[in-house]
Design a protein around this motif. Structure first.
Motif, short mmCIF file in Angstrom:
data_model
loop_
_atom_site.label_atom_id
_atom_site.label_comp_id
_atom_site.label_asym_id
_atom_site.label_seq_id
_atom_site.Cartn_x
_atom_site.Cartn_y
_atom_site.Cartn_z
N ALA A 80 74.87 11.74 49.77
CA ALA A 80 73.73 11.21 50.52
C ALA A 80 72.61 10.80 49.59
O ALA A 80 72.42 11.37 48.52
CB ALA A 80 73.23 12.24 51.53
N ASP A 81 71.86 9.81 50.02
CA ASP A 81 70.66 9.34 49.34
C ASP A 81 69.46 9.91 50.08
O ASP A 81 69.22 9.58 51.24
CB ASP A 81 70.63 7.81 49.36
CG ASP A 81 69.46 7.22 48.59
OD1 ASP A 81 68.58 7.98 48.15
OD2 ASP A 81 69.42 5.98 48.43
N ASP A 82 68.71 10.79 49.39
CA ASP A 82 67.55 11.39 50.06
C ASP A 82 66.32 10.50 50.04
O ASP A 82 65.30 10.81 50.64
CB ASP A 82 67.22 12.75 49.44
CG ASP A 82 66.91 12.66 47.96
OD1 ASP A 82 66.29 11.68 47.52
OD2 ASP A 82 67.30 13.58 47.22
N GLN A 83 66.40 9.37 49.33
CA GLN A 83 65.33 8.36 49.28
C GLN A 83 63.99 8.93 48.79
O GLN A 83 62.93 8.36 49.05
CB GLN A 83 65.15 7.71 50.65
CG GLN A 83 66.42 7.04 51.17
CD GLN A 83 66.25 6.49 52.57
OE1 GLN A 83 65.24 5.86 52.89
NE2 GLN A 83 67.24 6.73 53.42
N ASN A 84 64.05 10.07 48.10
CA ASN A 84 62.83 10.72 47.60
C ASN A 84 61.86 11.10 48.72
O ASN A 84 60.65 11.14 48.51
CB ASN A 84 62.11 9.84 46.57
CG ASN A 84 62.76 9.93 45.21
OD1 ASN A 84 62.95 11.02 44.67
ND2 ASN A 84 63.13 8.80 44.66
N LYS A 85 62.41 11.41 49.89
CA LYS A 85 61.58 11.77 51.03
C LYS A 85 62.01 13.14 51.55
O LYS A 85 63.15 13.31 51.98
CB LYS A 85 61.70 10.72 52.13
CG LYS A 85 61.19 9.34 51.70
CD LYS A 85 61.38 8.31 52.80
CE LYS A 85 60.87 6.95 52.35
NZ LYS A 85 61.06 5.90 53.39
N PRO A 86 61.11 14.13 51.52
CA PRO A 86 61.47 15.49 51.95
C PRO A 86 62.02 15.56 53.36
O PRO A 86 62.96 16.31 53.63
CB PRO A 86 60.16 16.27 51.83
CG PRO A 86 59.40 15.54 50.76
CD PRO A 86 59.74 14.09 50.96
N ASP A 87 61.46 14.78 54.30
CA ASP A 87 61.95 14.86 55.67
C ASP A 87 63.38 14.35 55.79
O ASP A 87 64.20 14.92 56.52
CB ASP A 87 61.02 14.10 56.63
CG ASP A 87 60.84 12.63 56.24
OD1 ASP A 87 61.07 12.28 55.07
OD2 ASP A 87 60.44 11.83 57.11
N ILE A 88 63.70 13.30 55.04
CA ILE A 88 65.06 12.76 55.07
C ILE A 88 66.04 13.72 54.40
O ILE A 88 67.11 14.02 54.93
CB ILE A 88 65.11 11.37 54.40
CG1 ILE A 88 64.37 10.35 55.27
CG2 ILE A 88 66.56 10.93 54.15
CD1 ILE A 88 64.33 8.95 54.69
N GLY A 89 65.66 14.24 53.24
CA GLY A 89 66.53 15.18 52.54
C GLY A 89 66.81 16.42 53.36
O GLY A 89 67.96 16.88 53.46
N ALA A 90 65.76 16.98 53.97
CA ALA A 90 65.93 18.19 54.78
C ALA A 90 66.79 17.91 56.01
O ALA A 90 67.63 18.73 56.40
CB ALA A 90 64.56 18.73 55.20
N ALA A 91 66.60 16.74 56.63
CA ALA A 91 67.38 16.40 57.82
C ALA A 91 68.86 16.24 57.48
O ALA A 91 69.74 16.68 58.25
CB ALA A 91 66.85 15.11 58.44
N ILE A 92 69.15 15.64 56.34
CA ILE A 92 70.55 15.49 55.92
C ILE A 92 71.18 16.85 55.68
O ILE A 92 72.29 17.14 56.15
CB ILE A 92 70.64 14.63 54.64
CG1 ILE A 92 70.25 13.18 54.95
CG2 ILE A 92 72.06 14.68 54.06
CD1 ILE A 92 70.08 12.32 53.71
#
Length: 439
Positions: A80-92
């Motif tokens: 996965a690519d977290d896009q350097n965004k905590p909300d996206i990384g945590a959701a994944i």
């Protein structure tokens, strides 16, 4: 937007979320009859070159070298690519462990993302292996019984660089720091070593992640009169800052510009002329011995004719040790596997008999190196030489010295020949008392 795609082995080079599979075998205590590993990092942004697709390739290598299965059960890799965004990384991460049966995550994410994922993995009792994330908080106040730090951290990197600068008579510092958890922790760790060593911080300035124009920050640092301008950033931010410092003639004016952390891919991306003579510490070096060279050669053939950097090599080591621990434990139960990971010594192409400390710190050697000038480089990627004697232990006979007595680990035995070897400077975080408290 959170999106997860899946591909077969034949589509392994495609972006998105990829699966590597192998055949099944006899029954074991493996949930869902599969061991599923997630690799999460910046795949396309400012930190992608530090890990990203390269770390994915290293993960695939680790799984293939392990045989593609463990205890007769197939191994799958999701990306996965977290896009350097905590909300996206945590959701994944949440979706992976709650809905997709992911057993462990290897992360090279920004520290702000890693802190959120570490909490999730602790709650779910799933292993979280950090390979590229640097904040020392992850093995201190934000530590987890399920977490392990495999490559580098702000404490060890700051310690090596600052001690080297102070030993050379540089006693005043100015920080240019990326404005999020990683940079702020790095500056705090470095400031402690400066003050403990009798130095002085003349000032600091914060910059946003993914900054293109560093002129105002560099002019403030130049005006401070500090002997050393410290860049507490990484990736594209570091590259831009170093190149612009050279354009402004800062080094030519007598001030030093140093990196608290720098990986070998960044050296080549920026160019040797801009970073020549820079001292740094690193957890590994591709040209250290026959084993590291063999790994690098194999990696180059698979990934863009590039050697693996420290993050990519660390990803390989983390996954390999995790799979060995699953095999020995006979289960993918998170707590049992982590206990086995701590019990078993780490032995691979770059580490020998290295243990994981209770707070998750992998107690690997660190090496002090100095970047060569272009005319000193005799072969591609041979870019480091031992640091000056005042900032490291001396070497003899082309071999790195043994690690300090209080450390149980040793660097891999170097092969005879004309290769430049970085010297062992200290063992990672060995003198830190630590602030880790579980529960």
């Amino acid at each position: 937007m959170l999106k997860t795609n899946r591909f077969t082995v034949a589509a392994a080079l495609l972006a998105g979320s990829t699966i590597l599979s192998a055949g099944a075998g006899f029954a074991q205590e493996i949930s869902g009859d599969i061991v599923k590993i997630g690799v999460m990092a910046d795949q396309s942004g400012p930190y992608a070159d530090n890990g990203g697709p390269g770390s994915v390739e290293a993960a695939k290598m680790a799984i293939e070298d392990f045989g593609g299965e463990v205890n007769g059960k197939k191994i799958e890799l999701v990306i996965a690519d977290d896009q350097n965004k905590p909300d996206i990384g945590a959701a994944i991460a949440q979706k992976w462990v709650d809905q997709e049966g992911v057993d462990a995550i290897v992360g090279g994410s920004a520290s702000s993302i890693a802190l959120a994922i570490q909490k999730i993995m602790a709650e779910k009792k799933k292993p979280y292996m950090l390979a590229g994330t640097a904040s020392s908080s992850l093995t201190n106040d934000a530590c987890s019984p399920m977490g392990s730090q495999w490559v580098l951290d702000t404490y060890s990197l700051a310690k090596g660089v600052i001690k080297s600068m102070l030993a050379a008579g540089n006693d005043s510092f100015y920080f240019i720091t990326v404005d999020y958890t990683f940079g702020k922790t790095w500056q705090a760790d470095a400031t402690k070593f400066i003050e403990d060593g009798g130095g002085k911080v003349m000032g600091s300035v914060l910059h946003p992640l993914n900054t293109n124009d560093f002129s105002s920050y560099l002019l403030q640092a130049q005006a401070s009169g500090a002997k050393v301008i410290v860049l507490a950033n990484s990736g594209a931010d570091f590259a831009n800052a170093v190149k612009q410092a050279q354009e402004f003639g800062i080094q030519a004016g007598g001030q030093q510009v140093v990196a608290l952390g720098l990986q070998i891919n960044q050296v080549h991306g920026i160019g040797l002329e801009a970073v020549k003579g820079m001292s740094m510490v690193t957890p590994g070096y591709w040209d250290l011995n026959d084993e590291t060279r063999a790994f690098a050669d194999k990696f180059k053939k698979r990934f863009r004719d590039r050697i693996p950097n420290e993050t990519m090599s660390g990803t390989y080591s983390a996954i390999t040790h995790y799979l060995k621990s699953v095999k020995e434990a006979g289960t993918d139960d998170g707590e049992k596997v982590v206990a086995k990971m701590h019990e078993l010594p780490i032995n691979d192409f770059q580490m020998k008999d290295v243990k994981i400390r209770a707070d998750g710190q992998v107690m690997r050697p660190m090496y002090a190196v100095t970047i060569k000038s272009p005319d000193e480089v005799k072969q591609p990627h041979a870019t480091t030489t031992p640091s000056p004697p005042q900032s490291r232990r001396k070497t003899s006979g082309g071999r790195p010295p043994k690690a300090p007595a209080r450390s149980s680990n040793r660097p891999p035995k170097p092969a005879a020949g004309g290769h430049d070897l970085p010297a062992v400077f200290f063992s990672i975080s060995m003198e830190r008392t630590g602030g880790c408290r579980f529960g």
